[in-house]
Design a protein around this motif. Structure first.
Motif, PDB file in Angstrom:
ATOM      1  N   GLU A 364       0.825  -1.211   0.000  1.00  0.00           N
ATOM      2  CA  GLU A 364       0.000   0.000   0.000  1.00  0.00           C
ATOM      3  C   GLU A 364       0.856   1.257   0.000  1.00  0.00           C
ATOM      4  O   GLU A 364       0.428   2.307  -0.492  1.00  0.00           O
ATOM      5  CB  GLU A 364      -0.922  -0.013   1.218  1.00  0.00           C
ATOM      6  CG  GLU A 364      -1.926   1.129   1.236  1.00  0.00           C
ATOM      7  CD  GLU A 364      -2.840   1.075   2.443  1.00  0.00           C
ATOM      8  OE1 GLU A 364      -3.630   2.021   2.631  1.00  0.00           O
ATOM      9  OE2 GLU A 364      -2.757   0.093   3.203  1.00  0.00           O
ATOM     10  N   ALA A 365       2.087   1.160   0.532  1.00  0.00           N
ATOM     11  CA  ALA A 365       2.944   2.348   0.601  1.00  0.00           C
ATOM     12  C   ALA A 365       3.275   2.878  -0.791  1.00  0.00           C
ATOM     13  O   ALA A 365       3.340   4.093  -0.994  1.00  0.00           O
ATOM     14  CB  ALA A 365       4.220   2.017   1.370  1.00  0.00           C
ATOM     15  N   SER A 366       3.489   1.971  -1.764  1.00  0.00           N
ATOM     16  CA  SER A 366       3.777   2.432  -3.124  1.00  0.00           C
ATOM     17  C   SER A 366       2.567   3.143  -3.733  1.00  0.00           C
ATOM     18  O   SER A 366       2.709   4.154  -4.423  1.00  0.00           O
ATOM     19  CB  SER A 366       4.183   1.246  -4.003  1.00  0.00           C
ATOM     20  OG  SER A 366       5.419   0.709  -3.574  1.00  0.00           O
ATOM     21  N   ALA A 367       1.368   2.602  -3.478  1.00  0.00           N
ATOM     22  CA  ALA A 367       0.156   3.264  -3.985  1.00  0.00           C
ATOM     23  C   ALA A 367      -0.019   4.637  -3.345  1.00  0.00           C
ATOM     24  O   ALA A 367      -0.419   5.594  -4.008  1.00  0.00           O
ATOM     25  CB  ALA A 367      -1.057   2.385  -3.719  1.00  0.00           C
ATOM     26  N   LYS A 368       0.291   4.738  -2.064  1.00  0.00           N
ATOM     27  CA  LYS A 368       0.194   6.045  -1.402  1.00  0.00           C
ATOM     28  C   LYS A 368       1.231   7.010  -1.944  1.00  0.00           C
ATOM     29  O   LYS A 368       0.965   8.208  -2.078  1.00  0.00           O
ATOM     30  CB  LYS A 368       0.370   5.871   0.105  1.00  0.00           C
ATOM     31  CG  LYS A 368      -0.821   5.231   0.807  1.00  0.00           C
ATOM     32  CD  LYS A 368      -0.594   5.175   2.306  1.00  0.00           C
ATOM     33  CE  LYS A 368      -1.814   4.595   3.014  1.00  0.00           C
ATOM     34  NZ  LYS A 368      -1.603   4.504   4.484  1.00  0.00           N
TER      35      LYS A 368
END
Length: 458
Positions: A364-368
């Motif tokens: 999820e960190a990459s999407a954020k």
């Protein structure tokens, strides 16, 4: 017996027609929509328009003149008035209809009721687009256009514009480098990121631009397009040599622009420029598009000795992102993972990349990192992309807008052939000549002899 014969005569064709319609809806949704879905949805919309608008709270009280006229003529209570609609315009994927908003209404009212309108009229999706003050357009999509992507036959394109994917509202997603000069594209393995990059290169290959690649996967992604590339670096060491050359090219272009600005007082206003597009055509340098694949490899270091080289490369990338637009130099930064933990300069580089495309990612960190500063709901949409739909992505920009897109399939052979046939368009840039990739010659296919040879015997 006669009853059985009648049943077979009537029920057989009906069952065959129903089965054929069900098969077409599952396997050929475009054909089903054109033959069955479009007439049914049109009748349903026209017959229930007023009641649906009233149920969704999209009607307003009638004017006082209308109330007086109705009471004088019919002596009935006047119902709330829905927005005045225009003509229905059918398309191959749905319907379009324009509405004139009543006083006190705004497009956000209809966008909030889009899901209720979808269910009421039995279509796949409803999208609201403002046309001008007081007028909106409802775009009804009859089926899931992203399940099997078919790009429109006619797409308005142009120089430095590439129709690369299809939006969920059945409109093409066009990558316009003049409007959005730099972009960050993220995606895990088998997410469709390479297909997206393949479409971009194949779309730019027939145009008079210089294509430069940095592929830290030893060139496996960009090497097939070598005939059309002006320069290619396949590891961080080569990238460390290529980036300063690009920065120097950018500085030379700024010197050209400044020389043009040192003009006499009587020069016409149209000859004053702040970027290369205001230069005369014979003086204008060719645009340069830099593709960076696996950008995380440029940030990673194994020893302290490599930190200085990493800092220099990141600084040069940031300079290209900050100053490259006016010089006609554009960045397409791609990777599987991108986050602040990559090191100094990662967040600063992201801030200069206006466009964002996020395929399925592993965290999820990459999407954020890609979409978090655009809209929180875009992050949730990117995290919910299923693995069985490669090419599906969430595209947005720093203005806050976002939408789901999907890239159609393009084979590597076709993309490479496009670059091979466009090899003659590689511009003459002497500074990049040392980095020009070697293009292996294609083996000559010898034609089979007409007469088969026979062995000579005594």
């Amino acid at each position: 017996m006669s009853d059985l014969t009648t049943l077979l005569e009537v029920g057989g064709p009906v069952a065959a027609l129903g089965g054929g319609a069900a098969y077409a809806r599952a396997k050929h949704p475009a054909a089903y929509w054109s033959t069955v879905g479009l007439p049914v949805s049109t009748v349903r919309l026209l017959s229930t328009y007023g009641s649906v608008m009233e149920a969704c709270g999209l009607t307003v009280a009638p004017s006082r003149l209308r109330v007086l006229a109705a009471r004088a003529m019919t002596r009935r209570e006047v119902r709330p008035v829905p927005p005045r609609r225009g003509l229905l315009r059918p398309t191959t994927t749905g319907l379009r209809i324009r509405l004139r908003l009543a006083p006190g209404q705004e497009p956000a009212d209809f966008a909030a009721s889009a899901e209720r309108l979808r269910h009421a009229w039995g279509v796949h999706a409803v999208y609201v687009t403002p046309v001008k003050p007081g007028v909106i357009e409802l775009r009804l999509v009859g089926y899931d256009v992203l399940r099997r992507v078919r790009m429109p036959r006619k797409v308005a394109g142009g120089f430095l514009q590439v129709p690369v994917a299809l939006r969920e509202d059945a409109t093409p997603f066009v990558r316009d480098y003049r409007t959005i000069p730099h972009q960050l594209t993220l995606g895990a393995t088998l997410s469709g990121k390479s297909m997206y990059l393949r479409h971009l290169i194949a779309g730019l290959a027939p145009q008079p631009v210089a294509l430069v690649g940095i592929d830290c996967k030893r060139g496996v992604e960009l090497a097939p397009f070598a005939p059309r590339l002006s320069a290619l670096a396949t590891d961080p060491e080569q990238a460390a040599e290529l980036l300063p050359v690009l920065v120097k090219e950018m500085e030379d272009r700024y010197d050209l622009i400044k020389a043009r600005q040192g003009i006499a007082p009587g020069t016409p206003d149209e000859e004053i420029t702040s970027d290369i597009w205001g230069l005369p055509e014979h003086e204008r340098p060719v645009p340069v598009v830099l593709f960076v694949d696996e950008v995380a490899e440029l940030f990673l270091v194994a020893t302290k000795k490599d930190e200085e080289r990493r800092d220099e490369m990141v600084t040069q990338l940031i300079r290209l992102a900050q100053l490259g637009r006016a010089a006609g130099m554009y960045l397409e930064v791609c990777g599987q993972r991108f986050g602040a933990e990559l090191g100094k300069g990662a967040t600063m580089l992201r801030a200069q990349l206006t466009g964002r495309v996020c395929h399925r990612v592993n965290d999820e960190a990459s999407a954020k990192m890609a979409l978090g500063d655009i809209a929180p709901e875009a992050v949730m949409a990117a995290c919910s992309i299923p693995p069985e739909r490669p090419g599906l992505a969430v595209a947005g920009d720093t203005s806050g807008g976002w939408s789901r897109i999907r890239t159609p399939y393009l084979s590597l052979t076709d993309a490479a052939e496009t670059c091979r046939t466009s090899a003659g368009l590689v511009p003459d840039l002497p500074a990049l000549e040392p980095f020009r990739p070697d293009v292996p010659e294609r083996p000559v296919e010898h034609a089979a002899p007409v007469v088969l040879p026979h062995p000579v015997t005594d």
